[in-house]
Write an enzyme that holds these catalytic residues in place. Sequence first.
Site, PDB file in Angstrom:
ATOM      1  N   TRP A 108       0.605  -1.304   0.256  1.00  0.00           N
ATOM      2  CA  TRP A 108       0.245  -0.471  -0.094  1.00  0.00           C
ATOM      3  C   TRP A 108       1.108   1.300   0.005  1.00  0.00           C
ATOM      4  CZ3 TRP A 108       1.302   2.575   3.842  1.00  0.00           C
ATOM      5  CH2 TRP A 108       2.363   2.128   5.434  1.00  0.00           C
ATOM      6  N   ARG A 154       6.668  -0.622 -11.339  1.00  0.00           N
ATOM      7  CA  ARG A 154       8.064  -1.472 -11.481  1.00  0.00           C
ATOM      8  C   ARG A 154       7.733  -2.786 -11.646  1.00  0.00           C
ATOM      9  NH1 ARG A 154      11.421   0.399  -6.324  1.00  0.00           N
ATOM     10  NH2 ARG A 154      10.389  -2.008  -5.347  1.00  0.00           N
ATOM     11  N   LYS A 160      -2.750  -8.463  -8.184  1.00  0.00           N
ATOM     12  CA  LYS A 160      -3.966  -8.154  -7.110  1.00  0.00           C
ATOM     13  C   LYS A 160      -2.750  -7.077  -6.173  1.00  0.00           C
ATOM     14  CE  LYS A 160      -3.645  -9.308  -2.783  1.00  0.00           C
ATOM     15  NZ  LYS A 160      -3.372  -7.437  -1.915  1.00  0.00           N
ATOM     16  N   SER A 193       5.852  -7.489   2.880  1.00  0.00           N
ATOM     17  CA  SER A 193       6.656  -7.838   4.529  1.00  0.00           C
ATOM     18  C   SER A 193       6.961  -9.205   4.406  1.00  0.00           C
ATOM     19  CB  SER A 193       5.905  -7.401   5.333  1.00  0.00           C
ATOM     20  OG  SER A 193       4.927  -9.082   5.190  1.00  0.00           O
ATOM     21  N   GLU A 216      10.496  -8.182  -3.156  1.00  0.00           N
ATOM     22  CA  GLU A 216      11.198  -7.131  -2.655  1.00  0.00           C
ATOM     23  C   GLU A 216      10.693  -6.950  -1.346  1.00  0.00           C
ATOM     24  OE1 GLU A 216      12.683  -5.425  -3.955  1.00  0.00           O
ATOM     25  OE2 GLU A 216      12.942  -6.024  -6.110  1.00  0.00           O
ATOM     26  N   ARG A 226      10.527  10.636   4.132  1.00  0.00           N
ATOM     27  CA  ARG A 226      10.077  10.378   3.024  1.00  0.00           C
ATOM     28  C   ARG A 226       8.965   9.929   2.984  1.00  0.00           C
ATOM     29  NH1 ARG A 226      12.183   6.491  -1.626  1.00  0.00           N
ATOM     30  NH2 ARG A 226      10.671   7.152  -3.276  1.00  0.00           N
ATOM     31  N   CYS A 248      10.023   0.822   2.176  1.00  0.00           N
ATOM     32  CA  CYS A 248      11.244  -0.069   2.957  1.00  0.00           C
ATOM     33  C   CYS A 248      12.466   0.728   3.329  1.00  0.00           C
ATOM     34  CB  CYS A 248      10.639  -1.129   1.891  1.00  0.00           C
ATOM     35  SG  CYS A 248      11.588  -0.471   0.128  1.00  0.00           S
ATOM     36  N   GLU A 303      11.428  -3.288  12.053  1.00  0.00           N
ATOM     37  CA  GLU A 303      11.201  -1.961  10.336  1.00  0.00           C
ATOM     38  C   GLU A 303      10.148  -0.670  11.750  1.00  0.00           C
ATOM     39  OE1 GLU A 303       8.905  -3.874   7.305  1.00  0.00           O
ATOM     40  OE2 GLU A 303      10.561  -2.246   5.825  1.00  0.00           O
TER      41      GLU A 303
HETATM   42  N1  LIG Z   1      11.955  -4.043  -1.048  1.00  0.00           N
HETATM   43  C1  LIG Z   1      10.927  -3.075  -1.074  1.00  0.00           C
HETATM   44  O1  LIG Z   1      10.738  -2.815  -2.589  1.00  0.00           O
HETATM   45  C2  LIG Z   1       9.702  -2.840  -0.610  1.00  0.00           C
HETATM   46  C3  LIG Z   1       8.652  -2.004  -1.089  1.00  0.00           C
HETATM   47  C4  LIG Z   1       7.120  -1.597  -0.609  1.00  0.00           C
HETATM   48  C5  LIG Z   1       6.772  -2.335   0.170  1.00  0.00           C
HETATM   49  N2  LIG Z   1       7.937  -3.018   1.147  1.00  0.00           N
HETATM   50  C6  LIG Z   1       8.153  -3.462   2.405  1.00  0.00           C
HETATM   51  O2  LIG Z   1       6.146  -3.902   2.301  1.00  0.00           O
HETATM   52  C7  LIG Z   1       6.222  -4.076   3.600  1.00  0.00           C
HETATM   53  C8  LIG Z   1       4.565  -3.050   3.595  1.00  0.00           C
HETATM   54  O3  LIG Z   1       3.338  -3.216   2.770  1.00  0.00           O
HETATM   55  P1  LIG Z   1       2.710  -4.007   2.927  1.00  0.00           P
HETATM   56  O4  LIG Z   1       1.992  -3.559   4.691  1.00  0.00           O
HETATM   57  O5  LIG Z   1       1.737  -4.321   2.791  1.00  0.00           O
HETATM   58  O6  LIG Z   1       2.765  -5.904   3.151  1.00  0.00           O
HETATM   59  P2  LIG Z   1       2.210  -6.605   3.496  1.00  0.00           P
HETATM   60  O7  LIG Z   1       2.773  -7.915   3.507  1.00  0.00           O
HETATM   61  O8  LIG Z   1       1.118  -6.991   4.346  1.00  0.00           O
HETATM   62  O9  LIG Z   1       1.452  -6.383   2.197  1.00  0.00           O
HETATM   63  C9  LIG Z   1       1.939  -7.215   0.768  1.00  0.00           C
HETATM   64  C10 LIG Z   1       0.792  -7.026   0.082  1.00  0.00           C
HETATM   65  O10 LIG Z   1       0.196  -8.634   0.564  1.00  0.00           O
HETATM   66  C11 LIG Z   1      -0.815  -8.921   0.518  1.00  0.00           C
HETATM   67  N3  LIG Z   1      -0.916 -10.435   1.141  1.00  0.00           N
HETATM   68  C12 LIG Z   1      -0.543  -9.880   2.016  1.00  0.00           C
HETATM   69  N4  LIG Z   1      -0.839 -11.334   2.808  1.00  0.00           N
HETATM   70  C13 LIG Z   1      -0.734 -12.449   2.107  1.00  0.00           C
HETATM   71  C14 LIG Z   1      -1.087 -13.926   1.545  1.00  0.00           C
HETATM   72  N5  LIG Z   1      -1.614 -14.350   2.504  1.00  0.00           N
HETATM   73  N6  LIG Z   1      -1.580 -13.722   0.525  1.00  0.00           N
HETATM   74  C15 LIG Z   1      -1.054 -13.257  -0.544  1.00  0.00           C
HETATM   75  N7  LIG Z   1      -0.780 -11.978  -0.131  1.00  0.00           N
HETATM   76  C16 LIG Z   1      -0.542 -11.166   0.971  1.00  0.00           C
HETATM   77  C17 LIG Z   1      -1.353  -7.931   0.673  1.00  0.00           C
HETATM   78  O11 LIG Z   1      -2.797  -7.799   0.733  1.00  0.00           O
HETATM   79  C18 LIG Z   1      -0.725  -6.499   0.209  1.00  0.00           C
HETATM   80  O12 LIG Z   1      -0.884  -6.614  -0.965  1.00  0.00           O
HETATM   81  C19 LIG Z   1       7.013  -3.338   4.389  1.00  0.00           C
HETATM   82  O13 LIG Z   1       7.921  -4.643   5.444  1.00  0.00           O
HETATM   83  C20 LIG Z   1       7.860  -3.196   3.488  1.00  0.00           C
HETATM   84  O14 LIG Z   1       8.882  -3.372   3.815  1.00  0.00           O
HETATM   85  C21 LIG Z   1       8.928  -2.915   0.351  1.00  0.00           C
HETATM   86  O1  LIG Z   2       8.899   1.038   0.124  1.00  0.00           O
HETATM   87  C1  LIG Z   2       9.837   0.684  -0.540  1.00  0.00           C
HETATM   88  C2  LIG Z   2      10.026   0.916  -2.001  1.00  0.00           C
HETATM   89  C3  LIG Z   2      10.683   2.678  -1.751  1.00  0.00           C
HETATM   90  C4  LIG Z   2      10.951   2.875  -3.968  1.00  0.00           C
HETATM   91  O2  LIG Z   2      10.833   2.993  -3.809  1.00  0.00           O
HETATM   92  O3  LIG Z   2      11.293   4.083  -3.275  1.00  0.00           O
END
Ligand SMILES: NC(=O)c1ccc[n+]([C@@H]2O[C@H](COP(=O)([O-])OP(=O)(O)OC[C@H]3O[C@@H](n4cnc5c(N)ncnc54)[C@H](O)[C@@H]3O)[C@@H](O)[C@H]2O)c1
Ligand SMILES: O=CCCC(=O)O
Length: 493
Positions: free
Chosen positions: A162, A171, A186, A241, A262, A290, A296, A393
């Site tokens: 989100w 991306r 999704k 996550s 990711e 930011r 992340c 985090e």
């Molecule tokens: N490394 C990266 O590029 C990057 C970028 C953005 C966010 N993040 C990470 O994302 C996290 C925050 O985002 P979030 O709260 O949306 O993460 P999240 O893991 O809770 O959810 C991410 C996505 O997975 C879906 N999801 C959750 N449970 C699932 C399941 N059992 N099966 C399939 N899909 C499922 C969610 O609905 C959402 O669309 C943080 O840990 C952040 O660091 C990483």
């Molecule tokens: O949340 C992680 C993604 C951040 C970014 O692409 O700059």
Amino acid sequence: MSINAQPEGALLASVPTGLLINGQWRPAASGKTFEVEDPATGQVLLSIADAGPEDGKAALDAAAAAQESWAKVPSRERGEILRHAFELVTERAEDFALLMTLEMGKPLAEARGEVTYGAEFLRWFSEEAVRAFGRYSVSPDGKSRLLVTKKPVGPCLLITPWNFPLAMATRKIAPAVAAGCTMVLKSANLTPLTSQLFAAVMQEAGLPAGVLNVIPTSTAGATTGPLIKDSRLRKLSFTGSTEVGRRLLADASETVLRTSMELGGNAPFVVFEDADVDAAVAGAMLAKLRNMGEACTAANRFIVHESVAQEFAKKFAAKMADMTTARGTEAESKVGPLIDAKSRDKVHELVTDAVSDGAVLIMGGAPVDGPGYFYEPTLLLDVREGARILSEEIFGPVAPIITFDTEDEAVRLANNTEYGLVAYVFTRDLNRGIRMGERLETGMLGLNAGVVSNAAAPFGGVKQSGLGREGGLEGIEEYLYTQYIGIADPYAG
Ligand SMILES: NC(=O)c1ccc[n+]([C@@H]2O[C@H](COP(=O)([O-])OP(=O)(O)OC[C@H]3O[C@@H](n4cnc5c(N)ncnc54)[C@H](O)[C@@H]3O)[C@@H](O)[C@H]2O)c1
Ligand SMILES: O=CCCC(=O)O
């Protein structure tokens, strides 16, 4: 739709509320919908179709049916669709920005920045689409010919978070389109609206029916679980996550599904005694604030040389104090709300835990009274090394500072985490900067820079921050597989 932002009501009315399956917007098979809220006010913005397993299957049916013909579309044509999408998103930048601010909370200025960043993946991969080259060579013994080609992996499931509603989708979608893959997206259940509008733009840009299917859902596991086990699916690209990523990797192992992950981060931000402290503070503001710290890449641990820690903290606090916390649509807003009550409670719990463990609260440290999930920009000094806030985090506008004495100690502290996404290093000594790059266990490093994100760069982590890279020359490779054809000696017999 106009180039200028539409009033909120008109903009929301223009967002498709159905599922996109095989080029048609339609209700969920169950007829269910779910509500999307504004985190600044708690008010419902829109209700949208809530996909279930039956819809998930229909989406994969469409993606699988479209795969063969889509892979045959010349790469130049696929690139031109992406280029057209880039132009449409850019024309509608204000609409995308306002929609993200409404559903996710970030200030409008930041949302505009995300439109630029997110659109750039469309332009970058419109250019990369035509460069998925193979090779032809003569075998070392001279007796055969080796033809190596790159082919689209096939139907992909893309799962997005989100926090960056547009950029995290583009991306993945842009390189998948460039490579010739079909997709089921999704989107995040907390911020699905930007993806809905973006999917409509992709249709307008000329993407054929079935190539991109979109299934927002409030039941992520139940709806996507069967797809991950379906042998027609060839790739899972997940951003979210580490906890959910681990579970999906376990599920993907059943069909040996190719994955890109990711995941979470716990970025160290190291300030050496020879750093330009003002530049380090400017970098810290970006790396920490930011997206309200909901990134992340957010600096999670400020590791500052003891000789400059007081000066850094004082200047950092002064800059933080200038950050107005307000609804993202307000002109003065620099810090919007956090995404929901659960996230805000977690941030507060980490701060309270650190303070009760001896950290000094320099500023902030509390939720903001009133509607929405706002949290005060917070600075903590002298955080104890084993504190929870340094290992989890934070995902909020909270900066914990710890101090170090030697370079070895800075490296040890920075690497003391299961994550390995990004690190930031501030120093005037280039050799030291290069050494830190070699010694830090991260996929990315910001050297005297507080932001590293760039569509032309390979974004991704090591350790439990994930697998694979997005963006750069590497991004398209995640959606291609290599096939080798051995050819008999053309001079024989
Ligand atoms: N490394 C990266 O590029 C990057 C970028 C953005 C966010 N993040 C990470 O994302 C996290 C925050 O985002 P979030 O709260 O949306 O993460 P999240 O893991 O809770 O959810 C991410 C996505 O997975 C879906 N999801 C959750 N449970 C699932 C399941 N059992 N099966 C399939 N899909 C499922 C969610 O609905 C959402 O669309 C943080 O840990 C952040 O660091 C990483
Ligand atoms: O949340 C992680 C993604 C951040 C970014 O692409 O700059």
